[in-house]
Design a protein around this motif. Structure first.
Motif, PDB file in Angstrom:
ATOM      1  N   GLU A   6       0.809  -1.154  -0.131  1.00  0.00           N
ATOM      2  CA  GLU A   6       0.042   0.082  -0.024  1.00  0.00           C
ATOM      3  C   GLU A   6       0.938   1.104  -0.099  1.00  0.00           C
ATOM      4  OE1 GLU A   6      -3.798   2.018   2.549  1.00  0.00           O
ATOM      5  OE2 GLU A   6      -3.008   0.296   3.132  1.00  0.00           O
ATOM      6  N   VAL A   7       0.501   2.176  -0.781  1.00  0.00           N
ATOM      7  CA  VAL A   7       1.302   3.398  -1.125  1.00  0.00           C
ATOM      8  C   VAL A   7       0.449   4.596  -0.373  1.00  0.00           C
ATOM      9  CG1 VAL A   7       2.077   5.143  -2.672  1.00  0.00           C
ATOM     10  CG2 VAL A   7       2.128   2.742  -3.207  1.00  0.00           C
ATOM     11  N   THR A   8       1.114   5.485   0.740  1.00  0.00           N
ATOM     12  CA  THR A   8       0.376   6.406   1.075  1.00  0.00           C
ATOM     13  C   THR A   8       1.196   7.703   1.069  1.00  0.00           C
ATOM     14  OG1 THR A   8      -0.086   4.939   3.118  1.00  0.00           O
ATOM     15  CG2 THR A   8      -0.436   7.625   3.354  1.00  0.00           C
ATOM     16  N   ALA A   9       0.355   9.013   0.312  1.00  0.00           N
ATOM     17  CA  ALA A   9       1.100   9.863  -0.152  1.00  0.00           C
ATOM     18  C   ALA A   9       0.924  11.113   1.066  1.00  0.00           C
ATOM     19  CB  ALA A   9       0.844  10.588  -1.239  1.00  0.00           C
ATOM     20  N   PHE A  10       1.684  11.426   1.604  1.00  0.00           N
ATOM     21  CA  PHE A  10       1.427  12.671   2.682  1.00  0.00           C
ATOM     22  C   PHE A  10       1.655  13.855   2.150  1.00  0.00           C
ATOM     23  CE2 PHE A  10       2.707   8.861   4.962  1.00  0.00           C
ATOM     24  CZ  PHE A  10       1.589   8.739   6.075  1.00  0.00           C
ATOM     25  N   LYS A  11       0.514  14.839   1.992  1.00  0.00           N
ATOM     26  CA  LYS A  11       0.306  15.936   1.485  1.00  0.00           C
ATOM     27  C   LYS A  11       0.191  16.984   2.559  1.00  0.00           C
ATOM     28  CE  LYS A  11      -0.551  14.466  -3.072  1.00  0.00           C
ATOM     29  NZ  LYS A  11      -1.281  14.493  -4.354  1.00  0.00           N
ATOM     30  N   GLN A  12      -0.248  18.141   2.307  1.00  0.00           N
ATOM     31  CA  GLN A  12      -1.002  18.982   3.226  1.00  0.00           C
ATOM     32  C   GLN A  12      -1.729  18.553   4.307  1.00  0.00           C
ATOM     33  OE1 GLN A  12      -2.055  22.911   1.812  1.00  0.00           O
ATOM     34  NE2 GLN A  12      -2.864  23.632   3.666  1.00  0.00           N
ATOM     35  N   PRO A  13      -1.546  18.508   5.908  1.00  0.00           N
ATOM     36  CA  PRO A  13      -2.414  18.089   6.645  1.00  0.00           C
ATOM     37  C   PRO A  13      -3.737  18.429   6.716  1.00  0.00           C
ATOM     38  CG  PRO A  13      -0.168  19.017   7.442  1.00  0.00           C
ATOM     39  CD  PRO A  13      -0.264  19.240   6.132  1.00  0.00           C
ATOM     40  N   LEU A  18       3.289  12.802  14.579  1.00  0.00           N
ATOM     41  CA  LEU A  18       3.297  11.526  14.028  1.00  0.00           C
ATOM     42  C   LEU A  18       1.726  10.554  13.975  1.00  0.00           C
ATOM     43  CD1 LEU A  18       6.389  10.248  16.403  1.00  0.00           C
ATOM     44  CD2 LEU A  18       6.310  10.578  13.992  1.00  0.00           C
ATOM     45  N   TRP A  19       0.814  11.170  14.287  1.00  0.00           N
ATOM     46  CA  TRP A  19      -0.496  10.296  14.320  1.00  0.00           C
ATOM     47  C   TRP A  19      -0.906   9.906  12.720  1.00  0.00           C
ATOM     48  CZ3 TRP A  19      -5.230  11.482  12.038  1.00  0.00           C
ATOM     49  CH2 TRP A  19      -6.274  10.524  12.508  1.00  0.00           C
ATOM     50  N   ARG A  20      -0.894  10.745  11.758  1.00  0.00           N
ATOM     51  CA  ARG A  20      -1.314  10.257  10.515  1.00  0.00           C
ATOM     52  C   ARG A  20      -0.236   9.307   9.952  1.00  0.00           C
ATOM     53  NH1 ARG A  20      -0.464  14.889   5.871  1.00  0.00           N
ATOM     54  NH2 ARG A  20       1.555  15.407   6.252  1.00  0.00           N
ATOM     55  N   SER A  21       0.974   9.128  10.320  1.00  0.00           N
ATOM     56  CA  SER A  21       1.711   8.218   9.753  1.00  0.00           C
ATOM     57  C   SER A  21       1.567   6.888  10.600  1.00  0.00           C
ATOM     58  CB  SER A  21       3.396   8.838  10.003  1.00  0.00           C
ATOM     59  OG  SER A  21       3.479   9.795   9.315  1.00  0.00           O
ATOM     60  N   ALA A  22       1.281   6.891  11.734  1.00  0.00           N
ATOM     61  CA  ALA A  22       1.128   6.007  12.683  1.00  0.00           C
ATOM     62  C   ALA A  22      -0.262   5.057  12.101  1.00  0.00           C
ATOM     63  CB  ALA A  22       0.803   6.281  14.177  1.00  0.00           C
ATOM     64  N   ARG A  56       6.714  10.708   0.809  1.00  0.00           N
ATOM     65  CA  ARG A  56       6.868  11.875   1.741  1.00  0.00           C
ATOM     66  C   ARG A  56       6.470  11.024   3.058  1.00  0.00           C
ATOM     67  NH1 ARG A  56       8.363  16.474  -0.649  1.00  0.00           N
ATOM     68  NH2 ARG A  56       7.773  16.909  -2.823  1.00  0.00           N
ATOM     69  N   SER A  57       6.549  11.724   4.329  1.00  0.00           N
ATOM     70  CA  SER A  57       6.322  11.022   5.494  1.00  0.00           C
ATOM     71  C   SER A  57       6.348  11.963   6.622  1.00  0.00           C
ATOM     72  CB  SER A  57       7.551   9.909   5.845  1.00  0.00           C
ATOM     73  OG  SER A  57       8.672  10.594   6.006  1.00  0.00           O
ATOM     74  N   TYR A  58       6.484  11.391   7.977  1.00  0.00           N
ATOM     75  CA  TYR A  58       6.656  12.142   9.134  1.00  0.00           C
ATOM     76  C   TYR A  58       8.004  13.169   9.109  1.00  0.00           C
ATOM     77  CZ  TYR A  58       8.827   7.839  10.355  1.00  0.00           C
ATOM     78  OH  TYR A  58       9.582   6.767  10.429  1.00  0.00           O
ATOM     79  N   TYR A  59       8.863  12.792   8.207  1.00  0.00           N
ATOM     80  CA  TYR A  59       9.966  13.889   8.003  1.00  0.00           C
ATOM     81  C   TYR A  59       9.565  15.098   7.578  1.00  0.00           C
ATOM     82  CZ  TYR A  59      13.094  10.175   9.691  1.00  0.00           C
ATOM     83  OH  TYR A  59      13.831   9.331  10.329  1.00  0.00           O
ATOM     84  N   GLU A  60       8.731  15.273   6.705  1.00  0.00           N
ATOM     85  CA  GLU A  60       8.009  16.510   6.599  1.00  0.00           C
ATOM     86  C   GLU A  60       7.957  17.220   7.729  1.00  0.00           C
ATOM     87  OE1 GLU A  60       7.215  17.668   2.907  1.00  0.00           O
ATOM     88  OE2 GLU A  60       8.580  15.955   3.092  1.00  0.00           O
ATOM     89  N   GLU A  61       7.578  17.114   8.791  1.00  0.00           N
ATOM     90  CA  GLU A  61       7.405  17.726  10.214  1.00  0.00           C
ATOM     91  C   GLU A  61       8.717  18.408  10.621  1.00  0.00           C
ATOM     92  OE1 GLU A  61       4.546  18.784  10.863  1.00  0.00           O
ATOM     93  OE2 GLU A  61       3.284  17.434   9.621  1.00  0.00           O
ATOM     94  N   CYS A  62       9.723  17.805  10.045  1.00  0.00           N
ATOM     95  CA  CYS A  62      11.227  18.511  10.345  1.00  0.00           C
ATOM     96  C   CYS A  62      11.703  19.123   9.463  1.00  0.00           C
ATOM     97  CB  CYS A  62      11.996  17.376  10.829  1.00  0.00           C
ATOM     98  SG  CYS A  62      11.589  16.487  12.425  1.00  0.00           S
ATOM     99  N   LEU A  63      11.079  19.077   8.155  1.00  0.00           N
ATOM    100  CA  LEU A  63      11.479  19.777   6.799  1.00  0.00           C
ATOM    101  C   LEU A  63      10.655  21.094   6.340  1.00  0.00           C
ATOM    102  CD1 LEU A  63      13.251  19.422   4.325  1.00  0.00           C
ATOM    103  CD2 LEU A  63      11.519  18.153   3.256  1.00  0.00           C
ATOM    104  N   ARG A 107      11.987  16.681  18.070  1.00  0.00           N
ATOM    105  CA  ARG A 107      11.272  16.028  17.263  1.00  0.00           C
ATOM    106  C   ARG A 107      12.353  14.953  16.587  1.00  0.00           C
ATOM    107  NH1 ARG A 107       6.765  19.384  13.655  1.00  0.00           N
ATOM    108  NH2 ARG A 107       5.397  19.635  15.379  1.00  0.00           N
ATOM    109  N   PHE A 108      13.557  15.117  16.507  1.00  0.00           N
ATOM    110  CA  PHE A 108      14.243  14.073  15.963  1.00  0.00           C
ATOM    111  C   PHE A 108      14.259  12.774  16.861  1.00  0.00           C
ATOM    112  CE2 PHE A 108      17.238  17.260  13.570  1.00  0.00           C
ATOM    113  CZ  PHE A 108      16.428  17.219  12.697  1.00  0.00           C
ATOM    114  N   GLU A 109      14.357  13.167  18.206  1.00  0.00           N
ATOM    115  CA  GLU A 109      14.401  12.232  19.401  1.00  0.00           C
ATOM    116  C   GLU A 109      13.202  11.352  19.484  1.00  0.00           C
ATOM    117  OE1 GLU A 109      14.916  14.354  23.003  1.00  0.00           O
ATOM    118  OE2 GLU A 109      16.750  14.814  22.714  1.00  0.00           O
ATOM    119  N   ASP A 110      12.010  12.222  19.066  1.00  0.00           N
ATOM    120  CA  ASP A 110      10.472  11.458  18.962  1.00  0.00           C
ATOM    121  C   ASP A 110      10.572  10.509  17.898  1.00  0.00           C
ATOM    122  OD1 ASP A 110       9.747  12.982  21.242  1.00  0.00           O
ATOM    123  OD2 ASP A 110       8.746  14.355  19.838  1.00  0.00           O
ATOM    124  N   ILE A 111      10.982  10.895  16.822  1.00  0.00           N
ATOM    125  CA  ILE A 111      11.290   9.966  15.520  1.00  0.00           C
ATOM    126  C   ILE A 111      12.152   8.666  15.885  1.00  0.00           C
ATOM    127  CG2 ILE A 111      12.060   9.949  13.226  1.00  0.00           C
ATOM    128  CD1 ILE A 111      11.022  12.557  12.713  1.00  0.00           C
TER     129      ILE A 111
END
Length: 319
Positions: free
Chosen positions: A101-108, A118-122, A136-143, A170-174
């Motif tokens: 399954e492919v999930t594309a993460f765009k604007q929340p 992290l919720w929408r990725s979890a 794309r992924s939860y890394y967008e939240e640090c980018l 956030r790095f620690e959380d990830i």
């Protein structure tokens, strides 16, 4: 596949994987990684490796699904036009859609903004036996949130928690999140498609010239391109602080799309190869039941069909 062939496969693939694997054991500088690297290959040889890896991936995915123990999370990050979409399409061509399954993460969305980052990725993580692909992924939240502070402001975080340390927090959380997933049987592979600014320009022009590709172009792409240096610095920081042995980054040379696919496909196959995936074994009692059912089916039309149904029904009760 026997032990000797597994070892030879590992040796064959490692030359396309190891040079680009960042696991936190050494210092990382993005400028030291060439975006136009081709690994000593030409395109024809590369295409043969891509095709072989497709077959291997399809075989491994079938065993992954049948064994139902491990899961695989594949994360793609990169600048616009780095080749994320086309890499996913090419590498996973032939893989059974039921197990992938492919999930594309765009604007929340509004709902997603009402949860932690992290919720929408979890909620999109792959089940056991499945392959999950994050475009794309939860890394967008640090980018993106770092390049565009106004995006972070929309996340409704209490102001006193938004400090100068938020990115390292956030790095620690990830890192903790990925370590937890690894302990639950999720293999994590993270690919940063390292494309040059010159190649991005060429791909943008290509999109504008071809009607079939024009829909991919957005003026926002040019706006973000103006922030190229900032994005590169943030990506370097992300890779430096979130690379680990259980969730390594692969900094993939992406100027040549075919070579990027060689690296990505080889890394995925190499990781699955290390799991010693096997089809579940059928116990002796089941073998005997199958023999009886086979005989009954072969004699169908002579009363065998009813007997096969009776045997199956009795077996179901026994379970």
């Amino acid at each position: 596949m026997n032990k000797k062939s597994l070892q030879s496969l590992a040796v064959e693939l490692d030359r396309f994987v190891a040079p680009f694997r960042i696991d936190g054991s050494r210092e990382f500088h993005l400028r030291s990684h060439e975006s136009a690297e081709r690994g000593g290959l030409d395109k024809d040889k590369g295409e043969k490796i891509i095709a072989a890896n497709r077959k291997r991936l399809s075989d491994f995915q079938e065993k992954l699904y049948a064994q139902d123990r491990w899961s695989l999370l594949v994360i793609f990050q990169g600048m616009d036009a780095a080749g994320k979409d086309s890499a996913i399409k090419s590498i996973f061509d032939g893989v059974n859609p039921q197990g992938c399954e492919v999930t594309a993460f765009k604007q929340p969305s509004t709902k997603e903004l009402n949860h932690d980052f992290l919720w929408r990725s979890a909620v999109a993580l792959p089940e056991r036996g499945r392959i999950g692909i994050f475009n794309r992924s939860y890394y967008e939240e640090c980018l993106v949130t770092r390049v565009h502070p106004e995006v972070l402001a929309k996340e409704k975080i209490p102001p006193r928690l938004v400090t100068k340390n938020i990115w390292h927090e956030r790095f620690e959380d990830i890192i903790a999140f990925e370590r937890y997933l690894a302990r639950q049987g999720t293999i994590i592979l993270k690919f940063f498609l390292n494309v040059s600014k010159q190649e991005q320009r060429a791909r943008f022009l290509d999109r504008l010239e071809e009607p079939a590709k024009t829909w991919k172009f957005s003026m926002a792409d040019i706006t973000e391109r103006a922030r190229w240096n900032r994005y590169q610095a943030v990506y370097q920081d992300i890779v430096r602080h979130t690379s680990s042995a259980v969730a390594p980054w692969y900094v993939v040379p992406a100027d040549h799309k075919w070579f990027a696919r060689v690296v990505i496909g080889s890394a995925i196959v190499r990781a699955l190869d290390g799991l010693n995936l096997q089809f579940p074994r059928v116990d002796k009692a089941s073998h005997e039941e199958f023999k009886e059912i086979r005989k009954a089916l072969e004699n169908e039309g002579k009363g065998g069909g009813r007997k096969a149904a009776q045997i199956a029904k009795a077996a179901a009760k026994g379970n």
